[in-house]
Scaffold this motif. Structure first.
Motif, PDB file in Angstrom:
ATOM      1  N   PHE B 102       0.844  -1.198   0.000  1.00  0.00           N
ATOM      2  CA  PHE B 102       0.000   0.000   0.000  1.00  0.00           C
ATOM      3  C   PHE B 102       0.877   1.245   0.000  1.00  0.00           C
ATOM      4  O   PHE B 102       1.932   1.268   0.642  1.00  0.00           O
ATOM      5  N   ALA B 103       0.390   2.271  -0.714  1.00  0.00           N
ATOM      6  CA  ALA B 103       1.068   3.569  -0.681  1.00  0.00           C
ATOM      7  C   ALA B 103       0.409   4.411   0.406  1.00  0.00           C
ATOM      8  O   ALA B 103      -0.813   4.604   0.380  1.00  0.00           O
ATOM      9  N   ILE B 104       1.225   4.882   1.353  1.00  0.00           N
ATOM     10  CA  ILE B 104       0.658   5.584   2.504  1.00  0.00           C
ATOM     11  C   ILE B 104       1.463   6.847   2.828  1.00  0.00           C
ATOM     12  O   ILE B 104       2.567   7.041   2.320  1.00  0.00           O
ATOM     13  N   ASN B 105       0.859   7.647   3.719  1.00  0.00           N
ATOM     14  CA  ASN B 105       1.614   8.740   4.317  1.00  0.00           C
ATOM     15  C   ASN B 105       2.203   8.176   5.612  1.00  0.00           C
ATOM     16  O   ASN B 105       1.460   7.846   6.537  1.00  0.00           O
ATOM     17  N   PRO B 106       3.539   8.059   5.702  1.00  0.00           N
ATOM     18  CA  PRO B 106       4.155   7.314   6.813  1.00  0.00           C
ATOM     19  C   PRO B 106       3.751   7.799   8.198  1.00  0.00           C
ATOM     20  O   PRO B 106       3.334   6.995   9.041  1.00  0.00           O
ATOM     21  N   LEU B 107       3.876   9.089   8.459  1.00  0.00           N
ATOM     22  CA  LEU B 107       3.667   9.537   9.837  1.00  0.00           C
ATOM     23  C   LEU B 107       2.192   9.514  10.235  1.00  0.00           C
ATOM     24  O   LEU B 107       1.851   9.253  11.386  1.00  0.00           O
ATOM     25  N   ARG B 108       1.339   9.794   9.256  1.00  0.00           N
ATOM     26  CA  ARG B 108      -0.096   9.682   9.562  1.00  0.00           C
ATOM     27  C   ARG B 108      -0.438   8.216   9.880  1.00  0.00           C
ATOM     28  O   ARG B 108      -1.217   7.931  10.788  1.00  0.00           O
ATOM     29  N   HIS B 109       0.160   7.320   9.127  1.00  0.00           N
ATOM     30  CA  HIS B 109      -0.116   5.892   9.348  1.00  0.00           C
ATOM     31  C   HIS B 109       0.379   5.456  10.731  1.00  0.00           C
ATOM     32  O   HIS B 109      -0.285   4.698  11.435  1.00  0.00           O
ATOM     33  N   ARG B 110       1.552   5.942  11.074  1.00  0.00           N
ATOM     34  CA  ARG B 110       2.104   5.631  12.399  1.00  0.00           C
ATOM     35  C   ARG B 110       1.138   6.064  13.501  1.00  0.00           C
ATOM     36  O   ARG B 110       0.875   5.327  14.456  1.00  0.00           O
ATOM     37  N   ASP B 111       0.567   7.240  13.324  1.00  0.00           N
ATOM     38  CA  ASP B 111      -0.334   7.771  14.362  1.00  0.00           C
ATOM     39  C   ASP B 111      -1.662   7.004  14.392  1.00  0.00           C
ATOM     40  O   ASP B 111      -2.267   6.812  15.454  1.00  0.00           O
ATOM     41  N   ALA B 112      -2.110   6.607  13.210  1.00  0.00           N
ATOM     42  CA  ALA B 112      -3.420   5.930  13.151  1.00  0.00           C
ATOM     43  C   ALA B 112      -3.329   4.481  13.611  1.00  0.00           C
ATOM     44  O   ALA B 112      -4.314   3.904  14.049  1.00  0.00           O
ATOM     45  N   TYR B 113      -2.152   3.896  13.468  1.00  0.00           N
ATOM     46  CA  TYR B 113      -1.997   2.477  13.818  1.00  0.00           C
ATOM     47  C   TYR B 113      -0.922   2.296  14.884  1.00  0.00           C
ATOM     48  O   TYR B 113       0.175   1.805  14.598  1.00  0.00           O
ATOM     49  N   PRO B 114      -1.234   2.648  16.127  1.00  0.00           N
ATOM     50  CA  PRO B 114      -0.240   2.412  17.184  1.00  0.00           C
ATOM     51  C   PRO B 114       0.029   0.918  17.401  1.00  0.00           C
ATOM     52  O   PRO B 114       0.992   0.564  18.092  1.00  0.00           O
ATOM     53  N   GLU B 115      -0.841   0.065  16.814  1.00  0.00           N
ATOM     54  CA  GLU B 115      -0.629  -1.390  16.970  1.00  0.00           C
ATOM     55  C   GLU B 115       0.593  -1.872  16.196  1.00  0.00           C
ATOM     56  O   GLU B 115       1.118  -2.948  16.473  1.00  0.00           O
ATOM     57  N   TYR B 116       0.999  -1.092  15.165  1.00  0.00           N
ATOM     58  CA  TYR B 116       2.228  -1.442  14.446  1.00  0.00           C
ATOM     59  C   TYR B 116       3.417  -0.827  15.183  1.00  0.00           C
ATOM     60  O   TYR B 116       3.423   0.371  15.477  1.00  0.00           O
ATOM     61  N   VAL B 117       4.388  -1.663  15.465  1.00  0.00           N
ATOM     62  CA  VAL B 117       5.534  -1.214  16.269  1.00  0.00           C
ATOM     63  C   VAL B 117       6.783  -1.156  15.382  1.00  0.00           C
ATOM     64  O   VAL B 117       7.107  -2.141  14.722  1.00  0.00           O
ATOM     65  N   MET B 118       7.419   0.032  15.388  1.00  0.00           N
ATOM     66  CA  MET B 118       8.672   0.184  14.622  1.00  0.00           C
ATOM     67  C   MET B 118       9.453   1.321  15.277  1.00  0.00           C
ATOM     68  O   MET B 118       8.852   2.307  15.720  1.00  0.00           O
ATOM     69  N   PRO B 119      10.767   1.203  15.343  1.00  0.00           N
ATOM     70  CA  PRO B 119      11.547   2.290  15.956  1.00  0.00           C
ATOM     71  C   PRO B 119      11.262   3.625  15.252  1.00  0.00           C
ATOM     72  O   PRO B 119      11.099   3.660  14.021  1.00  0.00           O
ATOM     73  N   GLU B 120      11.223   4.698  16.058  1.00  0.00           N
ATOM     74  CA  GLU B 120      10.884   6.015  15.524  1.00  0.00           C
ATOM     75  C   GLU B 120      11.852   6.436  14.406  1.00  0.00           C
ATOM     76  O   GLU B 120      11.448   7.039  13.407  1.00  0.00           O
ATOM     77  N   ALA B 121      13.113   6.053  14.560  1.00  0.00           N
ATOM     78  CA  ALA B 121      14.104   6.419  13.534  1.00  0.00           C
ATOM     79  C   ALA B 121      13.715   5.833  12.175  1.00  0.00           C
ATOM     80  O   ALA B 121      13.905   6.466  11.135  1.00  0.00           O
ATOM     81  N   GLN B 122      13.161   4.637  12.210  1.00  0.00           N
ATOM     82  CA  GLN B 122      12.765   3.997  10.952  1.00  0.00           C
ATOM     83  C   GLN B 122      11.522   4.673  10.366  1.00  0.00           C
ATOM     84  O   GLN B 122      11.376   4.800   9.153  1.00  0.00           O
ATOM     85  N   TRP B 123      10.613   5.109  11.254  1.00  0.00           N
ATOM     86  CA  TRP B 123       9.455   5.886  10.763  1.00  0.00           C
ATOM     87  C   TRP B 123       9.944   7.161  10.076  1.00  0.00           C
ATOM     88  O   TRP B 123       9.444   7.545   9.015  1.00  0.00           O
ATOM     89  N   GLN B 124      10.900   7.803  10.737  1.00  0.00           N
ATOM     90  CA  GLN B 124      11.411   9.060  10.185  1.00  0.00           C
ATOM     91  C   GLN B 124      12.115   8.811   8.845  1.00  0.00           C
ATOM     92  O   GLN B 124      11.952   9.579   7.888  1.00  0.00           O
ATOM     93  N   ALA B 125      12.891   7.717   8.783  1.00  0.00           N
ATOM     94  CA  ALA B 125      13.570   7.381   7.528  1.00  0.00           C
ATOM     95  C   ALA B 125      12.535   7.119   6.433  1.00  0.00           C
ATOM     96  O   ALA B 125      12.722   7.505   5.270  1.00  0.00           O
ATOM     97  N   PHE B 126      11.454   6.486   6.809  1.00  0.00           N
ATOM     98  CA  PHE B 126      10.369   6.196   5.867  1.00  0.00           C
ATOM     99  C   PHE B 126       9.774   7.510   5.339  1.00  0.00           C
ATOM    100  O   PHE B 126       9.561   7.704   4.130  1.00  0.00           O
ATOM    101  N   ALA B 127       9.550   8.425   6.288  1.00  0.00           N
ATOM    102  CA  ALA B 127       8.915   9.699   5.899  1.00  0.00           C
ATOM    103  C   ALA B 127       9.856  10.548   5.040  1.00  0.00           C
ATOM    104  O   ALA B 127       9.401  11.292   4.156  1.00  0.00           O
ATOM    105  N   ASN B 128      11.153  10.418   5.298  1.00  0.00           N
ATOM    106  CA  ASN B 128      12.103  11.322   4.639  1.00  0.00           C
ATOM    107  C   ASN B 128      12.758  10.749   3.385  1.00  0.00           C
ATOM    108  O   ASN B 128      13.527  11.435   2.728  1.00  0.00           O
TER     109      ASN B 128
END
Lengths: 228, 386
Positions: B102-128
């Motif tokens: 799926f194509a998503i907006n990374p940080l919005r997805h992170r916020d909407a799905y707290p059930e998915y666990v991933m280090p914040e650095a990886q979320w940031q790398a995803f977003a950037n």
């Protein structure tokens, strides 16, 4: 041989075969003392097996009283009769009627499953019963691995194992050769004379009847005579 | 010898027949276990979600994309905490292995799905990282993907602007689930919606398949759904908002009513099994009427004889059923392992419970009539062969 093991008073038995009613026993009265060995003889259809079934608690009379080992069998229900049979009577059939899936000792142990005996006690009783009939060395054999005479001995051991006072035998030698038949009848005689079992045996064979203490003749559902 | 020993001895009086019957029982329960698991797998798409999210799609079909510009409007509805969005990309790995991407907006997805666990650095790398991709742990483990790896994926739906179907993404993170239920949902991958928008040939810029609406604590889901749908009524992009559970169930029903299909297959299997085992039991009783009469002669009551026959039916069904369910469990685990967790057909406690109930019901169904016949038989008639 003072008190009665079997008292039959004015017993009538009617079978319904479709719409037809067949009266097999007609007001029969009979008394067999405790410790007796009685042979029931008569032509086919005379009511021998019917009478034996009534004495063994396998069937109920249409009318009359049947008292065996002190119990009025004609007044008992199906489950009471089953309980009575388990504790008071042993059966020996013409065709042995052993369970083919069980060994000799398994067949002999079968009636003991109705008791509260422990497994060890049951094994002990089975061993004694097989010893009485001379089949200790065949304990592990299945019926199909035994001769006819041996099968009948197993059936007698099964009839004896719960130590009933009454043995009911329906043509016990009808399927055996003369020599083996005489062995089985000799065994029944021993059980009667030495172990005090009351035996009622149906037979067509006068020689077999000769092993009994008394012979009763039935014809057309009535007792003809009582011979010593 | 014991009564149970006698029951088992009787069961194997005709060894071949009993073994063949057992095999049919085993096969039926293998089928039952696997199909029931498939049913559970499809229902699991609905069971694990809570009531904290709504899903908004186009009223006609989720395949009709909605403009991402709706996000601020939806987010302005009282009770809405955060809005994410997701676009189906599909994706084919190597020769012909379809993936859930799926194509998503990374940080919005992170916020909407707290059930998915991933280090914040990886979320940031995803977003950037525009060409970034994050993979669920199940998927990454299955294909041995490692962070930093270039993942080539082709898409039969969305070619790139140059017409090429081959895409390549940089794996920047691996996300896990917060619990077992969510860990089983990690057979997906996400790519950056911004990159997808720019790179796809169809000029789908700024559009998405559905919005994921995370509700604030205590928000009234039903009222918010109505408000959102009312907001876009009579517009070119009318919406249909429903709970995440209803959305997932609706998605599964695109394939068909799996539950109904499974139940009908199982009905046919068990009906056939009833005939097979019922016939075996009836035949087994019929051919040993004299033996049953002898049991009664020896002093076994009518009820005891009924019990023996029922116990035989129960032993047959219990043994076959347990072996069948165990085999299904092993097969399910193999399928799940082989598919890297994509097909979660391992038998859970619920399937085993239904299986045990089926064993008991089937035992009674196949054993009762022969048992009643055995109970009713009259000794003198049976011994005389009447």
């Amino acid at each position: 041989m003072s008190e009665s093991m079997v008292q039959i008073h004015n017993v009538t038995k009617v079978y319904e075969r479709g719409k037809q009613k067949v009266e097999v026993l007609h007001g029969l009265t009979l008394e067999i003392p405790r410790g007796d060995f009685v042979a029931l003889m008569g032509p086919s259809g005379s009511g021998k097996t019917t009478l034996l079934n009534l004495i063994g608690g396998l069937d109920q009379p249409t009318a009359g009283e049947v008292t065996v080992a002190g119990s009025r069998l004609d007044q008992l229900g199906s489950s009471q009769l089953a309980h009575w049979r388990a504790h008071n009577v042993g059966f020996v059939f013409q065709f042995y009627n052993l369970m083919p899936v069980l060994s000799a000792e398994g067949n002999v142990e079968l009636p003991l499953l109705l008791t509260k005996l422990s497994g060890a006690q049951r094994k002990k009783n089975v061993a004694v019963a097989l010893e009485v009939v001379g089949l200790t060395d065949r304990a592990k054999h299945k019926p199909k691995e035994l001769s006819g005479g041996q099968e009948q001995r197993v059936a007698i051991a099964r009839a004896l194992v719960s130590d009933p006072q009454l043995l009911v035998c329906d043509e016990p030698t009808g399927d055996l050769d003369r020599t083996t038949a005489d062995e089985i009848l000799g065994l029944l005689q021993v059980l009667n004379r030495e172990h005090g079992k009351t035996i009622v045996m149906v037979t067509h064979d006068p020689k077999a009847a000769g092993f009994a203490r008394h012979t009763l003749h039935l014809e057309k559902g009535q007792l003809l005579e009582q011979a010593a | 010898m014991t009564k149970s020993g006698f029951v088992i001895a009787n069961l194997f009086r005709k060894r071949t027949r009993t073994i063949l019957t057992l095999l049919s029982v085993i096969m039926a329960f293998v089928l039952f276990g696997l199909l029931q698991s498939v049913n559970s797998m499809f229902n699991a798409g609905a069971d694990f979600v809570g009531a904290t999210r709504l899903m908004t799609q186009a009223r006609v079909s989720f395949t009709q994309a909605l403009p991402v510009s709706m996000v601020p409007k939806i987010e302005s509805v009282p009770g809405v905490a955060r809005v994410a969005y997701s676009m189906w990309f599909g994706g084919i790995w190597q020769e012909n292995t379809p993936l859930f991407v799926f194509a998503i907006n990374p940080l919005r997805h992170r916020d909407a799905y707290p059930e998915y666990v991933m280090p914040e650095a990886q979320w940031q790398a995803f977003a950037n990282t525009r060409t970034a991709m994050v993979a669920g742990k199940l998927l990454a483990d299955q294909y041995h993907w490692k962070i930093g790896q270039k993942i080539p994926i082709s898409s039969n739906i969305y070619p790139q602007k140059d017409g090429s179907k081959a895409w390549a993404f940089d794996l920047v993170g691996i996300l896990d689930g917060k619990d077992d239920a969510w860990r089983r949902q990690t057979n997906v991958a996400f790519i950056n919606a911004d990159y997808f928008d720019e790179a796809n040939q169809f000029n789908l810029k700024g559009r998405t398949n559905f919005f994921i609406i995370k509700l604030a604590d205590g928000a009234n889901a039903q009222a918010i759904s109505k408000t959102i749908d009312a907001m876009f009524e009579n517009s070119p992009d009318e919406t249909k908002t429903q709970t995440e559970k209803d959305f997932n169930l609706g998605f599964v029903k695109q394939i068909g009513d799996i539950g109904l299909i499974v139940h009908w297959i199982l009905f046919a299997v068990f009906f056939t099994l009833l005939l097979v085992v019922g016939n075996t039991m009836a035949q087994s009783v019929r051919e040993r009427i004299p033996e049953l009469a002898v049991l009664k002669t020896l002093g076994f009551s009518d009820a005891s004889v009924l019990g023996f026959v029922l116990a035989e039916a129960f032993a047959l069904c219990l043994f076959g059923g347990l072996v069948g369910l165990s085999l299904a469990t092993a097969l399910g685990a193999m399928v799940e392992k082989g598919s890297g967790g994509q097909f979660q057909v391992t038998l859970d406690g619920g399937v085993w419970f239904i299986g045990i109930v089926a064993i008991v019901v089937m035992s009674i169904a196949v054993g009762l009539l022969p048992a009643l016949r055995a109970r009713r038989l009259r000794i003198v008639d049976a011994l005389a062969g009447r």
